[in-house]
Scaffold this motif. Structure first.
Motif, short mmCIF file in Angstrom:
data_model
loop_
_atom_site.label_atom_id
_atom_site.label_comp_id
_atom_site.label_asym_id
_atom_site.label_seq_id
_atom_site.Cartn_x
_atom_site.Cartn_y
_atom_site.Cartn_z
N UNK A 112 8.05 5.22 35.56
CA UNK A 112 9.32 4.79 36.15
C UNK A 112 10.46 5.31 35.29
N UNK A 113 11.66 5.20 35.84
CA UNK A 113 12.83 5.61 35.05
C UNK A 113 12.91 4.76 33.78
N UNK A 114 12.53 3.50 33.89
CA UNK A 114 12.55 2.62 32.72
C UNK A 114 11.50 3.05 31.69
N UNK A 115 10.30 3.45 32.16
CA UNK A 115 9.26 3.95 31.25
C UNK A 115 9.75 5.20 30.51
N UNK A 116 10.38 6.09 31.24
CA UNK A 116 10.86 7.34 30.63
C UNK A 116 11.96 7.06 29.61
N UNK A 117 12.83 6.11 29.90
CA UNK A 117 13.90 5.77 28.96
C UNK A 117 13.34 5.14 27.69
N UNK A 118 12.28 4.31 27.83
CA UNK A 118 11.69 3.61 26.70
C UNK A 118 10.49 4.34 26.10
N UNK A 119 10.11 5.48 26.68
CA UNK A 119 8.92 6.21 26.27
C UNK A 119 7.70 5.28 26.23
N UNK A 120 7.50 4.56 27.33
CA UNK A 120 6.38 3.63 27.43
C UNK A 120 5.51 3.98 28.64
N UNK A 121 4.41 3.25 28.80
CA UNK A 121 3.50 3.53 29.91
C UNK A 121 2.97 4.95 29.84
N UNK A 122 2.95 5.62 30.96
CA UNK A 122 2.47 7.01 31.01
C UNK A 122 3.57 8.03 30.75
N UNK A 123 4.71 7.61 30.24
CA UNK A 123 5.80 8.55 29.95
C UNK A 123 5.35 9.65 29.00
N UNK A 124 4.42 9.35 28.11
CA UNK A 124 3.90 10.33 27.17
C UNK A 124 3.12 11.46 27.83
N UNK A 125 2.72 11.27 29.07
CA UNK A 125 2.02 12.31 29.82
C UNK A 125 2.98 13.32 30.44
N UNK A 126 4.27 13.00 30.44
CA UNK A 126 5.27 13.86 31.05
C UNK A 126 5.82 14.84 30.02
N UNK A 127 6.28 16.01 30.49
CA UNK A 127 6.90 16.96 29.56
C UNK A 127 8.06 16.32 28.81
N UNK A 128 8.29 16.78 27.60
CA UNK A 128 9.34 16.23 26.75
C UNK A 128 10.73 16.32 27.34
N UNK A 129 10.95 17.24 28.25
CA UNK A 129 12.27 17.38 28.87
C UNK A 129 12.71 16.14 29.62
N UNK A 130 11.78 15.31 30.03
CA UNK A 130 12.15 14.08 30.75
C UNK A 130 12.96 13.13 29.87
N UNK A 131 12.76 13.19 28.54
CA UNK A 131 13.56 12.36 27.64
C UNK A 131 15.04 12.75 27.72
N UNK A 132 15.30 14.02 28.03
CA UNK A 132 16.68 14.50 28.12
C UNK A 132 17.39 14.01 29.39
N UNK A 133 16.64 13.75 30.45
CA UNK A 133 17.28 13.39 31.72
C UNK A 133 17.05 11.93 32.10
N UNK A 134 16.26 11.20 31.33
CA UNK A 134 15.95 9.81 31.68
C UNK A 134 17.21 8.98 31.88
N UNK A 135 18.23 9.24 31.08
CA UNK A 135 19.46 8.47 31.18
C UNK A 135 20.19 8.67 32.51
N UNK A 136 19.88 9.75 33.21
CA UNK A 136 20.54 10.05 34.48
C UNK A 136 19.79 9.51 35.69
N UNK A 137 18.56 9.04 35.48
CA UNK A 137 17.77 8.48 36.58
C UNK A 137 18.28 7.10 36.94
N UNK A 138 18.32 6.81 38.22
CA UNK A 138 18.69 5.48 38.65
C UNK A 138 17.54 4.52 38.37
#
Length: 181
Positions: A112-138
């Motif tokens: 979820x956008x919240x997982x990506x912002x907090x680097x939790x759940x399966x966020x670690x399976x996503x490319x590192x670039x998602x950390x750069x755009x997580x703040x823009x996700x609703x």
């Protein structure tokens, strides 16, 4: 390295069908599948990625998954949504097979956008670039990442950016490139 470069080229080419002039969903071609209309959630995502893997013409499916202006605005904060729409509308290359014939298994992760912002759940399976755009996700947006692999393998053709908008599936691969472009 060659595979990674090829994946990047394919992923960027997949969204070339986005239309900057239309906010309505693309009209389905006569041979189009129902991929964009599968239900939200893990089961729907599994169906979409399986259909992409087995399709004789994945380009038709990819065009049906192209996000509209409304889709971008529903998933991202306003400024990023406008930049993303312009970025993905810039090209319309051809789409080839997304998986090799021997890659018959699918590995699928969601965050979820919240997982990506907090680097939790399966966020670690996503490319590192998602950390750069997580703040823009609703809030409440769930993204999917997947790989097509040979049975028993961990590596294969990897993709990301599949998301359900609340009404249909769209594919926005490598969204951090919006910041680089």
């Amino acid at each position: 390295m060659r595979i990674a470069a090829a994946c990047a080229v394919v992923a960027l080419s997949l969204v070339g069908a986005c239309s900057s002039n239309s906010d309505s969903p693309p009209k389905a071609p006569v041979q189009a599948s129902t991929a964009a209309s599968y239900p939200a959630g893990q089961e729907g995502a599994e169906k979409v990625v399986e259909e992409l893997r087995t399709s004789a013409d994945p380009g038709v499916l990819v065009k049906g998954l192209a996000p509209t202006g409304d889709d971008f605005r529903g998933l991202f904060e306003a400024d990023f949504a406008a930049k993303a729409q312009a970025f993905y509308s810039a090209s319309s290359p051809e789409v080839g097979a997304l998986a090799k014939p021997e890659q018959t298994e699918v590995k699928l992760w969601s965050a979820t956008s919240e997982d990506l912002k907090a680097n939790s759940g399966d966020a670690g399976q996503f490319p590192g670039g998602y950390a750069k755009i997580a703040q823009y996700l609703k809030p409440g947006v769930t993204l999917y990442r997947w790989k097509y692999v040979k049975p028993g393998a961990d590596s294969g053709m990897a993709y990301d950016g599949l998301v359900h908008t609340g009404s249909r599936w769209v594919w926005i691969p490598k969204p951090w490139r919006v910041l680089e472009g």
